[in-house]
Design an enzyme around this catalytic site. Structure first.
Site, PDB file in Angstrom:
ATOM      1  N   TYR A 169      -2.286  -1.139  10.351  1.00 19.90           N
ATOM      2  CA  TYR A 169      -2.325  -1.415   8.913  1.00 19.90           C
ATOM      3  C   TYR A 169      -1.039  -0.941   8.242  1.00 19.90           C
ATOM      4  CZ  TYR A 169      -3.979  -1.238   4.059  1.00 19.90           C
ATOM      5  OH  TYR A 169      -4.120  -1.406   2.701  1.00 19.90           O
ATOM      6  N   SER A 209       0.859  -1.184   0.000  1.00 24.07           N
ATOM      7  CA  SER A 209       0.000   0.000   0.000  1.00 24.07           C
ATOM      8  C   SER A 209       0.895   1.233   0.000  1.00 24.07           C
ATOM      9  CB  SER A 209      -0.904   0.007   1.236  1.00 24.07           C
ATOM     10  OG  SER A 209      -1.657   1.201   1.322  1.00 24.07           O
TER      11      SER A 209
END
Length: 263
Positions: free
Chosen positions: A155, A141
């Site tokens: 995350y 990401s």
């Protein structure tokens, strides 16, 4: 012939979102598919793609459990014979302030986003090494390695780790004919993005998605199929000299120095 014709791809977390998009694109490019997910929904996608003439096998497994993954990979190889491409897509995101986040929620990210990737790769890689040929696509990401958002510490931690794993595996197994590359998406219109929006504003989650889009230079969220096309490129011979790379697909969201009201 498609760019993936004759290749067999194992895609994790394929029942929805980016994983589903990758599966649909890979099918269009001629790949034989092994779709791995913990959800029963994976059978529906496999049946749909199979009904359209694509070779597609669904296997259920919990990526957190290495024995479960090994059994699923063994079942898949009984059907398809080999795995040429691995797409480590399965992942989760729960919002939570660092000091308030429980150990359970912290470990939820680590167990799926890091250990899960480790487990599936460890189950698939040995046979790729024997054949001296394999392509591994990791789903990282922009969050974690490039940018950060409040409430996404766990995350971010897990996705930054995937960048390190990608580079390490690329170096360690280059001489074995294995290429390993990472995709770093920005915001993509998926059930995960919609879940983040609901957690941020339960009363009006759509407004959160609208604000996300406004902060992106291209003024929209990505479509999962667009990420799928990037994954297909990295899994194909078109990217034969790429390994250990981070491939950002974010509509330019990491470009501005700060969010602006525009001019």
């Amino acid at each position: 012939m498609g760019k993936l014709t004759g290749k067999t791809a194992l895609i994790t977390g394929a029942s929805q979102g980016i994983g589903e998009g990758i599966a649909r694109v890979f099918a269009r490019h001629g790949a034989n598919l092994i779709l791995l997910d913990i959800s029963d929904e994976i059978e529906k996608l496999a049946d749909e793609l199979g009904g359209r003439g694509h070779r597609c096998t669904a296997v259920k497994a919990d990526v957190r459990d290495f024995a479960s993954v090994q059994a699923a990979v063994a079942r898949a190889k009984e059907t398809e014979g080999r795995i040429d491409i691995l797409v480590n897509n399965a992942g989760v995101c729960r919002l939570g302030n660092f000091l308030d986040m429980s150990e359970e929620d912290r470990d939820f990210h680590i167990d799926i986003n890091i250990k899960g990737v480790w487990n599936v790769t460890k189950a698939v890689l040995p046979e790729m090494i024997k054949r001296k040929d394999g392509r591994i696509v990791m789903m990282s990401s922009v969050t974690g390695d490039m940018v950060a958002d409040p409430g996404e510490t766990a995350y971010a931690l897990s996705k930054a780790a995937i960048v390190g794993l990608t580079k390490s595996l690329a170096v360690e197994y280059a001489q074995s004919g294995i290429r390993v590359n990472a995709i770093c998406p920005g915001y993509v219109r998926t059930p995960m993005a919609e879940s983040i929006a609901r957690q941020s504003n339960p009363d009006d989650p759509e407004s959160v998605l609208t604000e996300m889009a406004k902060a992106i230079p291209l003024r929209r969220l990505a479509d999962p199929l667009e990420v799928g096309e990037l994954a297909a490129f990295l899994a194909s011979d078109e990217s034969s000299y790429l390994t250990g790379t981070q491939n950002v697909i974010d509509g330019g969201s990491t470009l501005p120095e700060s969010v602006s009201v525009g001019v």
